[in-house]
Design an enzyme around this catalytic site. Structure first.
Site, PDB file in Angstrom:
ATOM      1  N   HIS A 137     -11.289  60.711  42.049  1.00  0.00           N
ATOM      2  CA  HIS A 137     -10.213  61.177  42.933  1.00  0.00           C
ATOM      3  C   HIS A 137     -10.026  62.688  42.807  1.00  0.00           C
ATOM      4  CE1 HIS A 137      -9.290  56.921  43.245  1.00  0.00           C
ATOM      5  NE2 HIS A 137      -8.336  57.184  44.147  1.00  0.00           N
ATOM      6  N   HIS A 159      -6.813  57.923  33.974  1.00  0.00           N
ATOM      7  CA  HIS A 159      -7.754  58.872  33.393  1.00  0.00           C
ATOM      8  C   HIS A 159      -7.087  59.663  32.283  1.00  0.00           C
ATOM      9  CE1 HIS A 159     -10.975  58.376  36.389  1.00  0.00           C
ATOM     10  NE2 HIS A 159     -10.004  58.247  37.277  1.00  0.00           N
TER      11      HIS A 159
END
Length: 280
Positions: free
Chosen positions: A199, A241
């Site tokens: 992303h 993440h």
């Protein structure tokens, strides 16, 4: 003048009154057990006696100390870590600590669990499938060759991003944070790995692409930059993440745009490709 009895007693080794007792003391003095004479009298081999005599306690202690002092020095050299390794371990520990502290939307019962739906909406806005579908639709609906060229190059950049991120994830194979909840939208096999953030790479590349090739007003340009930052922040807040995954993703996506610029297909090239496709 000594008498014959005194001479005979001196010859036989008996003590003589008033005489020297040297011979008596030399005969009665105990022998040294470590001397070769004592070993020979016990009936042992002279060669073995010399070898035993040569192995003195001092020499044995010296050999043991030299043998024992060797390995610890080598082990100390082997166990001495390098400065780079210590620095990397420290950075990794800081990364894990920050990622855990910032994952406030990882679950519904987290401290910021009420904001989780908004973060997931931002997550979907940076997903690859909506971007690919929207780019293909704009390419199909565009009436001008320039607009088609821009959309085609954006499509190439999105495909390039998927390939490069998939390769890096498969090579590094870093696991996602332990507090992550795997409820992401449309995941694939490589999405179980964390490094880098796809992303973040996509948001950085597409944000730079929009700022360069689309004429936007100043407020819209600010919104594009804010959207890029929010996408990266949402990855950490949701626990998807680590912090370094997002930072490296921004860096990777920024330079992916340079590759797109080097591979840029002009309008003339696009018309030639479309003409050959129609003729075929």
């Amino acid at each position: 003048m000594p008498s014959p009895k005194a001479k005979n007693s001196a010859r036989s080794g008996s003590p003589v009154p008033g005489g020297s007792s040297f011979e008596f003391m030399s005969l009665t003095k105990p022998l040294n057990r470590s001397s070769p004479l004592h070993v020979q009298r016990q009936g042992s081999d002279p060669t073995t006696a010399r070898l035993r005599a040569s192995e003195s306690p001092t020499r044995r202690r010296g050999s043991n100390s030299s043998t024992a002092s060797g390995p610890p020095e080598e082990d100390g050299i082997r166990l001495n870590p390098s400065l780079i390794r210590v620095a990397l371990s420290s950075l990794l520990a800081i990364d894990l600590w920050m990622s855990k502290r910032l994952g406030v939307c990882a679950k519904e019962d987290s401290s910021w669990g009420s904001v989780r739906p908004v973060m997931k909406l931002i997550e979907v806005s940076g997903h690859g499938i909506p971007w690919l579908a929207g780019t293909v639709y704009c390419l199909y609906k565009s009436d001008s060759a320039a607009g088609q060229g821009v959309m085609l190059n954006l499509l190439i950049g999105l495909l390039l991003d998927l390939v490069l991120v998939g390769i890096v994830k498969a090579v590094v194979r870093r696991r996602r944070p332990a507090h992550n909840r795997m409820d992401m939208f449309a995941t694939f096999s490589v999405d179980r790995f964390s490094f880098p953030s796809g992303h973040a790479t996509r948001a950085a590349m597409c944000g730079r692409f929009l700022l360069v090739h689309l004429v936007l007003a100043a407020p819209l340009r600010v919104l594009v930059v804010l959207w890029v930052l929010l996408v990266g922040l949402s990855r950490v807040l949701l626990g998807r993440h680590h912090v370094t995954d997002v930072l490296f993703g921004f860096w990777m996506g920024y330079f992916q745009y340079n590759i797109v610029e080097m591979m840029w297909l002009s309008t003339e090239t696009l018309q030639e490709l479309l003409g050959q496709t129609v003729l075929n």
